[in-house]
Design a protein around this motif. Structure first.
Motif, PDB file in Angstrom:
ATOM      1  N   VAL A 139     -45.723 -34.329  28.365  1.00  0.00           N
ATOM      2  CA  VAL A 139     -44.260 -34.349  28.382  1.00  0.00           C
ATOM      3  C   VAL A 139     -43.733 -34.856  27.040  1.00  0.00           C
ATOM      4  O   VAL A 139     -42.803 -34.281  26.460  1.00  0.00           O
ATOM      5  N   ASP A 140     -44.333 -35.924  26.535  1.00  0.00           N
ATOM      6  CA  ASP A 140     -43.890 -36.485  25.255  1.00  0.00           C
ATOM      7  C   ASP A 140     -44.073 -35.481  24.120  1.00  0.00           C
ATOM      8  O   ASP A 140     -43.231 -35.389  23.214  1.00  0.00           O
ATOM      9  N   SER A 141     -45.172 -34.733  24.165  1.00  0.00           N
ATOM     10  CA  SER A 141     -45.431 -33.739  23.124  1.00  0.00           C
ATOM     11  C   SER A 141     -44.393 -32.624  23.153  1.00  0.00           C
ATOM     12  O   SER A 141     -43.877 -32.198  22.107  1.00  0.00           O
ATOM     13  N   ALA A 142     -44.068 -32.140  24.358  1.00  0.00           N
ATOM     14  CA  ALA A 142     -43.042 -31.095  24.484  1.00  0.00           C
ATOM     15  C   ALA A 142     -41.687 -31.631  24.053  1.00  0.00           C
ATOM     16  O   ALA A 142     -40.917 -30.942  23.364  1.00  0.00           O
ATOM     17  N   GLN A 143     -41.396 -32.877  24.429  1.00  0.00           N
ATOM     18  CA  GLN A 143     -40.117 -33.473  24.050  1.00  0.00           C
ATOM     19  C   GLN A 143     -40.015 -33.627  22.543  1.00  0.00           C
ATOM     20  O   GLN A 143     -38.933 -33.441  21.955  1.00  0.00           O
ATOM     21  N   ALA A 144     -41.127 -33.942  21.895  1.00  0.00           N
ATOM     22  CA  ALA A 144     -41.127 -34.083  20.434  1.00  0.00           C
ATOM     23  C   ALA A 144     -40.770 -32.765  19.756  1.00  0.00           C
ATOM     24  O   ALA A 144     -40.048 -32.742  18.748  1.00  0.00           O
ATOM     25  N   ASP A 145     -41.260 -31.651  20.310  1.00  0.00           N
ATOM     26  CA  ASP A 145     -40.919 -30.339  19.743  1.00  0.00           C
ATOM     27  C   ASP A 145     -39.432 -30.048  19.906  1.00  0.00           C
ATOM     28  O   ASP A 145     -38.774 -29.545  18.987  1.00  0.00           O
ATOM     29  N   ILE A 146     -38.910 -30.349  21.095  1.00  0.00           N
ATOM     30  CA  ILE A 146     -37.478 -30.121  21.332  1.00  0.00           C
ATOM     31  C   ILE A 146     -36.644 -30.988  20.395  1.00  0.00           C
ATOM     32  O   ILE A 146     -35.664 -30.522  19.801  1.00  0.00           O
ATOM     33  N   ASP A 147     -37.041 -32.252  20.262  1.00  0.00           N
ATOM     34  CA  ASP A 147     -36.302 -33.167  19.379  1.00  0.00           C
ATOM     35  C   ASP A 147     -36.367 -32.699  17.933  1.00  0.00           C
ATOM     36  O   ASP A 147     -35.388 -32.832  17.180  1.00  0.00           O
ATOM     37  N   SER A 148     -37.514 -32.145  17.514  1.00  0.00           N
ATOM     38  CA  SER A 148     -37.651 -31.640  16.147  1.00  0.00           C
ATOM     39  C   SER A 148     -36.683 -30.494  15.898  1.00  0.00           C
ATOM     40  O   SER A 148     -36.021 -30.434  14.840  1.00  0.00           O
ATOM     41  N   ALA A 149     -36.586 -29.577  16.867  1.00  0.00           N
ATOM     42  CA  ALA A 149     -35.650 -28.459  16.732  1.00  0.00           C
ATOM     43  C   ALA A 149     -34.212 -28.969  16.722  1.00  0.00           C
ATOM     44  O   ALA A 149     -33.386 -28.522  15.909  1.00  0.00           O
ATOM     45  N   SER A 150     -33.913 -29.914  17.597  1.00  0.00           N
ATOM     46  CA  SER A 150     -32.559 -30.463  17.675  1.00  0.00           C
ATOM     47  C   SER A 150     -32.186 -31.205  16.397  1.00  0.00           C
ATOM     48  O   SER A 150     -31.050 -31.111  15.916  1.00  0.00           O
ATOM     49  N   ASP A 151     -33.150 -31.936  15.822  1.00  0.00           N
ATOM     50  CA  ASP A 151     -32.880 -32.653  14.567  1.00  0.00           C
ATOM     51  C   ASP A 151     -32.598 -31.664  13.435  1.00  0.00           C
ATOM     52  O   ASP A 151     -31.702 -31.897  12.601  1.00  0.00           O
ATOM     53  N   ALA A 152     -33.358 -30.566  13.399  1.00  0.00           N
ATOM     54  CA  ALA A 152     -33.136 -29.556  12.367  1.00  0.00           C
ATOM     55  C   ALA A 152     -31.760 -28.916  12.513  1.00  0.00           C
ATOM     56  O   ALA A 152     -31.075 -28.639  11.520  1.00  0.00           O
ATOM     57  N   LEU A 153     -31.340 -28.679  13.745  1.00  0.00           N
ATOM     58  CA  LEU A 153     -30.014 -28.118  13.988  1.00  0.00           C
ATOM     59  C   LEU A 153     -28.924 -29.103  13.587  1.00  0.00           C
ATOM     60  O   LEU A 153     -27.897 -28.716  13.016  1.00  0.00           O
ATOM     61  N   GLU A 154     -29.173 -30.381  13.853  1.00  0.00           N
ATOM     62  CA  GLU A 154     -28.197 -31.397  13.467  1.00  0.00           C
ATOM     63  C   GLU A 154     -28.094 -31.483  11.951  1.00  0.00           C
ATOM     64  O   GLU A 154     -27.000 -31.636  11.395  1.00  0.00           O
ATOM     65  N   ASP A 155     -29.237 -31.380  11.275  1.00  0.00           N
ATOM     66  CA  ASP A 155     -29.226 -31.405   9.810  1.00  0.00           C
ATOM     67  C   ASP A 155     -28.456 -30.210   9.240  1.00  0.00           C
ATOM     68  O   ASP A 155     -27.756 -30.331   8.226  1.00  0.00           O
ATOM     69  N   ALA A 156     -28.599 -29.058   9.893  1.00  0.00           N
ATOM     70  CA  ALA A 156     -27.895 -27.851   9.423  1.00  0.00           C
ATOM     71  C   ALA A 156     -26.406 -27.973   9.629  1.00  0.00           C
ATOM     72  O   ALA A 156     -25.607 -27.444   8.837  1.00  0.00           O
ATOM     73  N   GLY A 157     -26.003 -28.668  10.676  1.00  0.00           N
ATOM     74  CA  GLY A 157     -24.580 -28.798  10.970  1.00  0.00           C
ATOM     75  C   GLY A 157     -23.961 -27.439  11.252  1.00  0.00           C
ATOM     76  O   GLY A 157     -24.470 -26.663  12.059  1.00  0.00           O
ATOM     77  N   THR A 158     -22.877 -27.148  10.550  1.00  0.00           N
ATOM     78  CA  THR A 158     -22.225 -25.841  10.717  1.00  0.00           C
ATOM     79  C   THR A 158     -22.558 -24.901   9.569  1.00  0.00           C
ATOM     80  O   THR A 158     -21.984 -23.821   9.468  1.00  0.00           O
ATOM     81  N   ALA A 159     -23.495 -25.305   8.710  1.00  0.00           N
ATOM     82  CA  ALA A 159     -23.890 -24.451   7.593  1.00  0.00           C
ATOM     83  C   ALA A 159     -24.853 -23.375   8.065  1.00  0.00           C
ATOM     84  O   ALA A 159     -25.470 -23.486   9.132  1.00  0.00           O
ATOM     85  N   GLN A 160     -24.990 -22.344   7.272  1.00  0.00           N
ATOM     86  CA  GLN A 160     -25.943 -21.273   7.573  1.00  0.00           C
ATOM     87  C   GLN A 160     -27.323 -21.720   7.105  1.00  0.00           C
ATOM     88  O   GLN A 160     -27.536 -22.007   5.944  1.00  0.00           O
ATOM     89  N   TYR A 161     -28.265 -21.800   8.039  1.00  0.00           N
ATOM     90  CA  TYR A 161     -29.603 -22.199   7.629  1.00  0.00           C
ATOM     91  C   TYR A 161     -30.394 -20.995   7.129  1.00  0.00           C
ATOM     92  O   TYR A 161     -30.084 -19.854   7.422  1.00  0.00           O
ATOM     93  N   THR A 162     -31.428 -21.274   6.345  1.00  0.00           N
ATOM     94  CA  THR A 162     -32.244 -20.211   5.766  1.00  0.00           C
ATOM     95  C   THR A 162     -33.154 -19.601   6.823  1.00  0.00           C
ATOM     96  O   THR A 162     -33.346 -20.166   7.907  1.00  0.00           O
ATOM     97  N   ASP A 163     -33.732 -18.441   6.483  1.00  0.00           N
ATOM     98  CA  ASP A 163     -34.677 -17.812   7.408  1.00  0.00           C
ATOM     99  C   ASP A 163     -35.846 -18.734   7.700  1.00  0.00           C
ATOM    100  O   ASP A 163     -36.326 -18.819   8.829  1.00  0.00           O
ATOM    101  N   GLY A 164     -36.305 -19.461   6.673  1.00  0.00           N
ATOM    102  CA  GLY A 164     -37.424 -20.370   6.878  1.00  0.00           C
ATOM    103  C   GLY A 164     -37.091 -21.502   7.818  1.00  0.00           C
ATOM    104  O   GLY A 164     -37.879 -21.834   8.715  1.00  0.00           O
ATOM    105  N   ALA A 165     -35.915 -22.107   7.627  1.00  0.00           N
ATOM    106  CA  ALA A 165     -35.495 -23.189   8.519  1.00  0.00           C
ATOM    107  C   ALA A 165     -35.290 -22.669   9.931  1.00  0.00           C
ATOM    108  O   ALA A 165     -35.668 -23.321  10.912  1.00  0.00           O
ATOM    109  N   GLY A 166     -34.691 -21.492  10.056  1.00  0.00           N
ATOM    110  CA  GLY A 166     -34.488 -20.900  11.374  1.00  0.00           C
ATOM    111  C   GLY A 166     -35.796 -20.623  12.079  1.00  0.00           C
ATOM    112  O   GLY A 166     -35.935 -20.869  13.285  1.00  0.00           O
ATOM    113  N   GLN A 167     -36.776 -20.116  11.330  1.00  0.00           N
ATOM    114  CA  GLN A 167     -38.075 -19.847  11.933  1.00  0.00           C
ATOM    115  C   GLN A 167     -38.746 -21.138  12.381  1.00  0.00           C
ATOM    116  O   GLN A 167     -39.417 -21.177  13.416  1.00  0.00           O
ATOM    117  N   GLY A 168     -38.551 -22.199  11.607  1.00  0.00           N
ATOM    118  CA  GLY A 168     -39.113 -23.485  12.002  1.00  0.00           C
ATOM    119  C   GLY A 168     -38.536 -23.978  13.321  1.00  0.00           C
ATOM    120  O   GLY A 168     -39.264 -24.508  14.172  1.00  0.00           O
TER     121      GLY A 168
END
Length: 324
Positions: A273-302
């Motif tokens: 459960v912790d491992s799956a949650q870490a993946d979700i949190d990683s995606a959520s953190d990346a989205l928070e970092d992007a904010g309302t800006a357009q993220y790159t293809d690489g960031a989106g793929q990540g």
């Protein structure tokens, strides 16, 4: 309990980010959240977007072709401009093929990689041929150019209006489909309040202000500015990007994982459960970092990779729970 796990497993089979991948990138007559036009089928809406975009391509190509022909008819030594005419004719035919077959990705790539460069090349060649031309020939070129430009503006206003309406319809339909998914999860006992909040935010931050901006637009340029200012997904280079589907997927996975965390802990699967949650949190953190800006293809793929990893881990947890 077995039925619950089977139902949760089914929720993970088709990520929303892949189910509705074609609506990136609009002035609708529909203003409400439940307008009839927004309840059209997804394929029909995608067809409207492609058709209205194709109409706008034709506006641009007709204008450029007219100016090219004007140069060839009035200025000696400009026969080479025929190559530009031929290239644009091929582009229009090819794009019509993509549009007619509903191939949104092929259409988008060809528009970017072939049509846009050919338009730029034609414009540069026209400017080069026009250099130093004056007198009566220069005056004739100006008169014909102004006529083609006037026709283009009228064509552009009409086509951008249709494209804008189709874009709003697509956004409304996407949010309504998401709401159906959220309601379905809630009906099965999963806390979908986070999804409901996300959907409300999308209406308030993207669809409603986009509709207001389009209502105020006076011409095709105004409509184009509006649809480049408010994007539900990741299509605005300088405007607001809401990144809706990836946010929806992250929130959905978080809700599903929360609904089984207690049973998983009892089964000795807390680390999973912790491992799956870490993946979700990683995606959520990346989205928070992007904010309302357009993220790159690489960031989106990540982000997508993290969400896919989380989904696979949750499926594995569900398999273990069903087997125990």
């Amino acid at each position: 309990m077995e039925l619950k796990y089977a139902m949760l497993f089914a929720l993970l089979l088709v990520p929303m980010v892949s189910a509705i991948g074609g609506f990136n990138g609009a002035a609708g007559a529909s203003g409400g959240h439940g307008s009839g036009s927004s309840r059209m089928g997804m394929d029909e809406i995608k067809g409207e977007l492609l058709t209205s975009s194709m109409d706008n391509v034709i506006c641009k190509a007709d204008f450029m072709n007219g100016v090219l022909e004007s140069m060839m008819e009035n200025v000696n030594g400009t026969e080479n401009l025929q190559d530009d005419l031929d290239a644009l004719e091929t582009d229009v035919e090819t794009l019509q093929g993509y549009s007619g077959s509903g191939d949104a990705n092929g259409y988008r790539l060809y528009l970017r990689d072939s049509f846009a460069p050919h338009m730029r090349a034609a414009r540069e060649n026209i400017m080069s041929a026009r250099h130093g031309v004056g007198g009566s020939v220069g005056e004739q070129l100006r008169i014909e150019y102004d006529s083609y430009k006037s026709e283009y503006h009228a064509c552009n206003d009409e086509s951008m209006g249709r494209f804008s309406e189709a874009k709003v319809n697509a956004y409304e339909a996407a949010l309504e489909r998401a709401q159906e998914r959220a309601d379905n999860m809630s009906a099965k006992g999963i806390d979908a309040s986070g999804l409901d909040s996300l959907i409300r935010d999308a209406w308030e931050q993207v669809v409603d202000p986009l509709q207001d901006a389009l209502d105020e637009a006076e011409n095709g340029t105004g409509a184009k500015d509006a649809i480049h200012q408010y994007c539900l997904f990741n299509g605005c280079k300088e405007g607001l990007n809401f990144h809706f589907w990836v946010k929806f997927e992250a929130e959905k996975l978080d809700s599903v994982l929360a609904s089984i965390s207690d049973e998983a802990a009892e089964a000795g699967l807390s680390d999973d459960v912790d491992s799956a949650q870490a993946d979700i949190d990683s995606a959520s953190d990346a989205l928070e970092d992007a904010g309302t800006a357009q993220y790159t293809d690489g960031a989106g793929q990540g982000i997508l990779d993290d969400l896919h990893s989380a989904a696979q881990k949750i499926k594995a947890i569900l398999h273990e729970l069903r087997s125990s």
